[in-house]
Design a protein around this motif. Structure first.
Motif, PDB file in Angstrom:
ATOM      1  N   GLY A 223       0.777  -1.240   0.000  1.00 54.35           N
ATOM      2  CA  GLY A 223       0.000   0.000   0.000  1.00 54.35           C
ATOM      3  C   GLY A 223       0.805   1.284   0.000  1.00 54.35           C
ATOM      4  N   PHE A 224       2.133   1.187   0.111  1.00 55.53           N
ATOM      5  CA  PHE A 224       2.993   2.370   0.094  1.00 55.53           C
ATOM      6  C   PHE A 224       3.893   2.315  -1.139  1.00 55.53           C
ATOM      7  N   HIS A 225       4.361   3.479  -1.587  1.00 57.51           N
ATOM      8  CA  HIS A 225       5.233   3.499  -2.759  1.00 57.51           C
ATOM      9  C   HIS A 225       6.281   4.609  -2.662  1.00 57.51           C
ATOM     10  N   VAL A 226       7.325   4.430  -3.449  1.00 62.85           N
ATOM     11  CA  VAL A 226       8.352   5.453  -3.656  1.00 62.85           C
ATOM     12  C   VAL A 226       8.264   5.822  -5.125  1.00 62.85           C
ATOM     13  N   GLN A 227       8.216   7.124  -5.406  1.00 62.96           N
ATOM     14  CA  GLN A 227       8.085   7.587  -6.788  1.00 62.96           C
ATOM     15  C   GLN A 227       9.185   8.594  -7.111  1.00 62.96           C
ATOM     16  N   PRO A 228      10.323   8.130  -7.665  1.00 63.73           N
ATOM     17  CA  PRO A 228      11.336   9.077  -8.133  1.00 63.73           C
ATOM     18  C   PRO A 228      10.927   9.626  -9.502  1.00 63.73           C
ATOM     19  N   GLU A 229      11.293  10.874  -9.750  1.00 63.75           N
ATOM     20  CA  GLU A 229      10.996  11.518 -11.034  1.00 63.75           C
ATOM     21  C   GLU A 229      12.237  12.273 -11.503  1.00 63.75           C
ATOM     22  N   ALA A 230      12.289  12.531 -12.780  1.00 63.03           N
ATOM     23  CA  ALA A 230      13.353  13.359 -13.357  1.00 63.03           C
ATOM     24  C   ALA A 230      12.720  14.145 -14.493  1.00 63.03           C
ATOM     25  N   TYR A 231      12.796  15.485 -14.406  1.00 67.25           N
ATOM     26  CA  TYR A 231      12.170  16.279 -15.454  1.00 67.25           C
ATOM     27  C   TYR A 231      12.870  17.623 -15.623  1.00 67.25           C
ATOM     28  N   PHE A 232      12.683  18.170 -16.808  1.00 60.33           N
ATOM     29  CA  PHE A 232      13.144  19.522 -17.112  1.00 60.33           C
ATOM     30  C   PHE A 232      12.042  20.469 -16.679  1.00 60.33           C
ATOM     31  N   ALA A 233      12.393  21.511 -15.932  1.00 63.02           N
ATOM     32  CA  ALA A 233      11.408  22.480 -15.441  1.00 63.02           C
ATOM     33  C   ALA A 233      11.756  23.878 -15.929  1.00 63.02           C
ATOM     34  N   ASN A 234      10.763  24.591 -16.379  1.00 67.30           N
ATOM     35  CA  ASN A 234      10.882  25.977 -16.799  1.00 67.30           C
ATOM     36  C   ASN A 234       9.988  26.770 -15.854  1.00 67.30           C
ATOM     37  N   LYS A 235      10.605  27.432 -14.869  1.00 65.64           N
ATOM     38  CA  LYS A 235       9.858  28.166 -13.844  1.00 65.64           C
ATOM     39  C   LYS A 235       9.957  29.650 -14.123  1.00 65.64           C
ATOM     40  N   LYS A 236       8.807  30.270 -14.354  1.00 67.29           N
ATOM     41  CA  LYS A 236       8.767  31.712 -14.621  1.00 67.29           C
ATOM     42  C   LYS A 236       8.207  32.432 -13.409  1.00 67.29           C
ATOM     43  N   VAL A 237       8.791  33.579 -13.106  1.00 63.08           N
ATOM     44  CA  VAL A 237       8.321  34.386 -11.981  1.00 63.08           C
ATOM     45  C   VAL A 237       8.291  35.849 -12.394  1.00 63.08           C
ATOM     46  N   GLY A 238       7.426  36.612 -11.750  1.00 61.25           N
ATOM     47  CA  GLY A 238       7.379  38.053 -11.949  1.00 61.25           C
ATOM     48  C   GLY A 238       8.176  38.743 -10.859  1.00 61.25           C
ATOM     49  N   LEU A 239       8.887  39.778 -11.221  1.00 60.69           N
ATOM     50  CA  LEU A 239       9.691  40.549 -10.265  1.00 60.69           C
ATOM     51  C   LEU A 239       9.178  41.975 -10.219  1.00 60.69           C
ATOM     52  N   LYS A 240       9.234  42.573  -9.031  1.00 59.50           N
ATOM     53  CA  LYS A 240       8.799  43.959  -8.907  1.00 59.50           C
ATOM     54  C   LYS A 240       9.650  44.644  -7.856  1.00 59.50           C
ATOM     55  N   ASP A 241      10.121  45.853  -8.182  1.00 56.54           N
ATOM     56  CA  ASP A 241      10.892  46.655  -7.239  1.00 56.54           C
ATOM     57  C   ASP A 241      10.465  48.109  -7.451  1.00 56.54           C
ATOM     58  N   GLY A 242       9.638  48.604  -6.542  1.00 59.23           N
ATOM     59  CA  GLY A 242       9.117  49.956  -6.703  1.00 59.23           C
ATOM     60  C   GLY A 242       8.194  50.029  -7.903  1.00 59.23           C
ATOM     61  N   ASN A 243       8.512  50.945  -8.849  1.00 52.12           N
ATOM     62  CA  ASN A 243       7.697  51.093 -10.053  1.00 52.12           C
ATOM     63  C   ASN A 243       8.153  50.194 -11.189  1.00 52.12           C
ATOM     64  N   GLU A 244       9.280  49.521 -11.017  1.00 46.09           N
ATOM     65  CA  GLU A 244       9.823  48.698 -12.094  1.00 46.09           C
ATOM     66  C   GLU A 244       9.413  47.240 -11.907  1.00 46.09           C
ATOM     67  N   SER A 245       9.065  46.589 -13.012  1.00 46.48           N
ATOM     68  CA  SER A 245       8.709  45.178 -12.960  1.00 46.48           C
ATOM     69  C   SER A 245       9.300  44.458 -14.164  1.00 46.48           C
ATOM     70  N   GLY A 246       9.417  43.158 -14.047  1.00 50.25           N
ATOM     71  CA  GLY A 246       9.972  42.346 -15.123  1.00 50.25           C
ATOM     72  C   GLY A 246       9.745  40.875 -14.834  1.00 50.25           C
ATOM     73  N   ASP A 247      10.338  40.016 -15.640  1.00 46.75           N
ATOM     74  CA  ASP A 247      10.177  38.577 -15.507  1.00 46.75           C
ATOM     75  C   ASP A 247      11.534  37.906 -15.358  1.00 46.75           C
ATOM     76  N   ALA A 248      11.520  36.747 -14.758  1.00 44.05           N
ATOM     77  CA  ALA A 248      12.707  35.896 -14.669  1.00 44.05           C
ATOM     78  C   ALA A 248      12.289  34.474 -15.000  1.00 44.05           C
ATOM     79  N   THR A 249      13.151  33.744 -15.678  1.00 47.23           N
ATOM     80  CA  THR A 249      12.898  32.350 -16.015  1.00 47.23           C
ATOM     81  C   THR A 249      14.026  31.509 -15.431  1.00 47.23           C
ATOM     82  N   PHE A 250      13.670  30.549 -14.609  1.00 50.06           N
ATOM     83  CA  PHE A 250      14.628  29.618 -14.034  1.00 50.06           C
ATOM     84  C   PHE A 250      14.434  28.278 -14.732  1.00 50.06           C
ATOM     85  N   LYS A 251      15.457  27.811 -15.441  1.00 49.90           N
ATOM     86  CA  LYS A 251      15.401  26.510 -16.105  1.00 49.90           C
ATOM     87  C   LYS A 251      16.261  25.551 -15.300  1.00 49.90           C
TER      88      LYS A 251
END
Length: 193
Positions: free
Chosen positions: A66-94
């Motif tokens: 009834g129990f299991h171990v599930q290893p995975e391996a994958y490529f991830a593309n994580k995008k986030v928004g950045l903001k500092d005061g009035n300036e904003s932009g994006d960052a992508t972490f691969k």
């Protein structure tokens, strides 16, 4: 007599079910997911600049009793928004991510529901930062850890998952900000073994 027959059937089904739970199971498959991530900094609970990324890779599952171990391996593309005061932009972490999930499955036959949790290890590939106030990409750490937890469903060879990833490592190597990835993912997979 009816009670005796009913009791014998219940005992037979119980023994059959317990024997099936003691046999090891193995699955191997492919998966894809959409990730909705933010870069969490100290002092902020929520970031309204959630961006959508993706994950593509392989998964395996070894289970017994009834129990299991599930290893995975994958490529991830994580995008986030950045903001500092009035300036904003994006960052992508691969990154190349390797989660090792522990879990249990509730259900019989080809239909079941899963609860899983475990660590995830990320190895950065490269990234882009479109934000003039952000520090150089080279100041971000190349490895990080986090924890993942979630629920899932198996319908024959098809799998569906809803997970939350909580970064534990401060990604900013310069030490100026404590920045950690937070991400929800919705994934679909297919077991070919």
């Amino acid at each position: 007599m009816k009670k005796l027959i009913l009791a014998a059937i219940v005992c037979l089904l119980s023994v059959t079910y317990s024997q099936a739970q003691l046999l090891p199971s193995f699955k191997l498959g492919v998966k894809g997911a959409l990730g909705f991530s933010t870069l969490h900094s100290e002092g902020k609970l929520f970031n309204s600049n959630t961006k959508t990324g993706y994950q593509l890779g392989l998964w395996g599952r070894v289970g017994i009793a009834g129990f299991h171990v599930q290893p995975e391996a994958y490529f991830a593309n994580k995008k986030v928004g950045l903001k500092d005061g009035n300036e904003s932009g994006d960052a992508t972490f691969k990154s190349f991510d390797v989660p090792v999930l522990l879990g249990t499955k509730i259900g019989l036959g080809p239909i079941g529901f899963r609860v899983q949790a475990g660590p995830v290890f990320s190895f950065a590939q490269d990234g882009d930062i479109d934000f003039t106030q952000a520090t150089n990409w080279d100041s971000y750490k190349k490895t990080s850890t986090g924890i993942i937890g979630g629920i899932g469903a198996d319908i024959s060879k098809l799998t569906v998952d809803l997970r939350y990833e909580h970064g534990l490592t401060n990604l900013n190597g310069s030490g100026n900000d404590n920045q950690k990835i937070r991400m929800w993912t919705i994934g679909v997979g297919f077991a070919f073994l």
